[in-house]
Design an enzyme around this catalytic site. Structure first.
Site: not given
Lengths: 581, 247
Positions: A14-15, A36, A45-46, A211, A230, A232, A242, A388-389, A391
């Protein structure tokens, strides 16, 4: 050396994709490329599920999003960065909408929002529970309209080239052919994501091996706040897959072996049949994962072959709600646990999910190393502070991916062409030698990659898990030192140039060991408890000593140095984190 | 006593092998293990030189497609227990050049994908400040299924037309074109028409339906193609029968 671009982006998630689009839109004269190690649509990100936060409703405000983020981060966030983030997040999500992202909708056709952990308002946009998948594919497919975005798919970057204090490009291996090339660039943006694979039990994909953090650190750029890892609260046992926080946002309950909603015992509010914002199951992830450990200690969890678990109960949500809002949760539970959440309890336990820390950047994505930028999970701006929160990571990679793209474009257009000086040529040759002679043609190595990797993971879980102590961390540091030593005689059997995944695994492991050492080192030095960093020997937050970010540098002789610049506070002085009351 | 199962894995090293061979490994048969877990066991403990792609191990990144006992499968979502007592044959995906072992070259798909313009086309690109393009839940549902494609290439491996004619655009690329054609926000259907209506576009499909049968995400590429054939036929009919202004 013929491969050269103005801006080179490492990582096509994504970034990276957002940054690439920002570069081409910002300056039509610049050449840009993404390198990549996987095809962009395979990027991690997927796997993001629950959603992306941005203020869009009239009953919400930027200040409230900022406050939720800063209190959620236990006041370690850079508040100037958070202000930029909450302001630009709505525009970025709308841009994704205009690019075709299939956001879930209200009956009247507006974008729908759902509650999320630690958020006081409903502001999480979602595409059912495959938000990251849709966001990534929308970005990837949109990037295809720009022929100027060149791609090196399945190339693995092994080293950053640095010329006289300035980044000059990378050395990379093309997996398909095994050829090793220098790719020069005026600016490099790291968008390689996190490093969950350092731990034994993680939601992170196999490719998340730190990396980019390793590349930057070895090149002399500092890593920031690495001790904040973090967990989860809801991963499936064994696989670590997840189960999104959205399952709790839609009304799911966490219950212990007695069927009791145990979060009420941990200062997170009182149970109510329907979800209450910033309360109980919608508390922040650090507090929920810590509560799980306490339940284990009280003997109130369920023992399984894969360790203790609690249950996530979705049965009281209707099948129609689960199918409309959480279809992926149902699919995953059926495939990987052989259960149907419509009728059965989901076994869950905390699982390593996200690195709050990363390569230190300013609010433009620039690192202290000239010409080097970073965005997304690999970076630490920091909007996430000590926790981190949920979303916030998807809008973060959009906002700061775009910012880093614009800043790198502007840097590159102002930079002079880099003549490839002998010093850089020598770095390339050294790296080629390391890869070809020291690794590909290595003889007599005796340490299996998997043995070192498994021991590193066990070391991290035991020494630097949800709760740590001075002694657990000191022991972990010792064990990592031994593992670094053992890695020097790692065994490589694959001599092939073609798609040599054993070479890849060795290089990844080497980055992971370096990154693991920074996590343990910074955790040992931070003698307080804050957010996701809980020291049993220093159980309280200590704003007097540690209202500061940790910056860890690798000096030329390989030693580590840590500095503590104060946290940037703009409008929200440190206070108590209050949930459920 | 742990149950065990035999994995027969295709090996091919282009530098040394003239043709693929099969390697046999006996591995533990654990209740929760996917075929991918079996391959990882081989790589970590038995033979570090085995090459294959994988990443998310939760069926969404699309990396780990292989042929398992003759069928194209995501190996992370296919379980060893379902093949007990074995043996299980693991081969690379069909219809693609083999790079090495279980790794195939999907470059052909990557080159075809941009040709169908899989992005939202608007006559004018408005700035984000105008707000979202409204879309009713029912309108979203129109294309949702086709947006679920993870590009795993199982449909190409199963497609008998692609097996014979590598010029065929193929199921996933056509489904993705339809994903945008059916999106109420998109205005680009006519721009996608040329490439879809070429000989190697939709008309090459003989509607065998294998693509939809093997799709792990219940995308129905065959349905997308049939539906588009109807649209295209109607459009050409209209072009023949109606005056220009009424089309």
């Amino acid at each position: 050396m013929t491969l050269s671009h103005d801006v080179l982006i490492v990582g096509g998630g994504g970034a990276g994709l957002r940054a690439a689009i920002a570069v081409v839109e910002d300056d039509p004269r610049l050449t840009v490329a993404i390198v990549s190690k996987v095809y962009p649509m395979r990027s991690h990100t997927v796997s993001a599920e629950g959603g992306a936060a941005a203020v869009i409703r009239p009953d919400d405000s930027l200040d409230e999003h900022a406050y939720d983020t800063i209190s959620g981060g236990d006041w370690l966030c850079a508040q100037d960065a958070v202000e930029v983030f909450v302001k630009e997040a709505p525009e970025e999500l709308l841009r994704l909408e205009h690019w075709g992202c299939p956001w879930s909708r209200e009956p009247d056709g507006r974008v729908a929002v759902r509650p999320f952990g630690g958020m006081k308002r409903m502001r999480t946009w979602f595409a059912a529970d495959k938000t990251g998948f849709h966001l990534l594919h929308t970005l990837f497919q949109t990037s295809l309209r720009y022929e100027r975005i060149a791609r090196y798919d399945e190339w693995y970057v092994t080293k950053l080239l640095v010329d006289d204090g300035r980044v000059a490009g990378v050395v990379a291996v093309e997996l398909m052919s095994g050829r090793i090339e220098a790719i020069t660039a005026k600016a490099v943006i790291l968008c390689t994501g996190g490093c969950g694979q350092i731990y034994p039990f993680t939601t992170n994909a196999a490719i998340k091996t730190g990396d980019g953090m390793g590349l930057a650190y070895r090149a002399g750029a500092p890593l920031k706040d690495m001790e904040f890892v973090q967990y989860h609260p809801t991963g499936l046992p064994f696989t670590g897959i997840l189960i999104t926080e959205a399952a709790r946002a839609e009304g799911g309950w966490l219950i212990n072996k007695d069927g009791y909603r145990y979060l009420q015992d941990y200062d997170l509010g009182t149970p109510s049949p329907t979800p209450v914002l910033r309360s109980m199951e919608l508390g922040p992830r650090d507090r929920l994962s810590q509560a799980f450990v306490k339940e284990v200690e009280k003997g109130r969890t369920v023992d399984t072959p894969y360790g203790p678990i609690v249950h996530l109960d979705l049965r009281h949500l209707r099948e129609t709600v689960i199918d409309a809002r959480l279809p992926f949760v149902r699919e995953l539970c059926r495939s990987y646990e052989n259960i149907d959440p419509v009728r059965e309890l989901i076994p869950v336990r905390p699982v390593v999910h996200y690195m709050m820390g990363g390569v230190h950047t300013d609010i433009y994505g620039a690192t202290p190393l000239e010409g080097l930028f970073a965005a997304g999970e690999v970076a630490c701006v920091s909007i996430n502070g000590a926790n981190r929160l949920g979303s916030n990571s998807l809008p973060e990679l959009l906002v700061f991916g775009a910012r880093a793209g614009v800043a790198a474009a502007s840097f590159a257009s102002g930079a002079q062409d880099l003549a490839i000086r002998p010093a850089v040529r020598a770095q390339v040759e050294d790296e080629r030698r390391r890869l070809e002679r020291d690794l590909l043609q290595r003889d007599g190595g005796k340490e299996p990659i998997s043995a070192i990797r498994e021991e590193m993971r066990a070391t991290m879980e035991e020494g630097a898990g949800i709760y740590r102590s001075g002694s657990s961390l000191a022991k972990a540091a010792d064990r990592l030192r031994v593992l670094q030593e053992r890695f020097r005689s790692v065994r490589l059997e694959d001599r092939s140039r073609t798609f040599n995944t054993e070479l890849l695994a060795a290089l990844e492991l080497s980055f992971m060991l370096d990154v693991a050492e920074t996590i343990v080192h910074c955790a040992l030095l931070r003698e307080e408890s804050r957010g996701a960093h809980q020291r049993v020997d220093f159980p309280a937050r200590d704003d007097h000593r540690f209202l500061a970010n940790s910056l860890v540098y690798r000096d030329a002789d390989g030693s580590r140095r840590v500095e503590y610049p104060p946290v940037t506070i703009t409008r929200w002085p440190p206070g108590e984190r209050v949930y459920g009351r | 006593m742990v149950d065990r199962i035999i994995l027969r894995v295709t090996r091919y090293r282009p530098e040394s092998d003239t043709e693929p061979m099969t390697q046999e490994h006996e591995i533990p048969l654990r209740k929760d293990w996917s075929v991918l877990d079996g391959l990882n066991h081989i790589k970590d403990h038995l033979d570090g030189t085995l090459s294959y792609r994988w990443s998310c191990r939760m069926g969404v990144c699309g990396s780990c497609g292989m042929t398992v006992n003759g069928e194209p499968k995501l190996t992370c979502a296919t379980f060893l227990g379902d093949y007990a007592p074995g043996p299980v044959r693991v081969e690379p995906l069909s219809n693609f050049p083999v790079v090495r072992d279980l790794v195939v070259d999907i470059g052909d798909f990557m080159r075809k994908l941009p040709r169908v313009k899989p992005w939202l086309i608007r006559s004018e690109q408005e700035p984000p400040a105008v707000g979202e393009y409204p879309q009713l839940p029912a309108e979203r549902e129109e294309y949702e299924q086709f947006s679920m494609c993870i590009n795993c290439m199982l449909c190409y491996a199963a497609c008998p037309v692609y097996a014979l004619d590598q010029e065929f655009l193929g199921p996933a690329a056509i489904a993705l074109a339809q994903r945008y054609n059916l999106d109420s926000r998109d205005q680009g259907a006519s721009e996608r028409m040329d490439v879809l209506s070429e000989a190697d576009g939709i008309w090459a499909c003989t509607f065998v339906g294998e693509c939809s049968a093997v799709c792990p995400k219940d995308v129905d590429p065959a349905g997308a193609i049939q539906r588009y054939k109807f649209t295209a036929a109607m459009d050409s009919l209209k072009a023949l029968l109606l005056p220009r202004g009424a089309r």
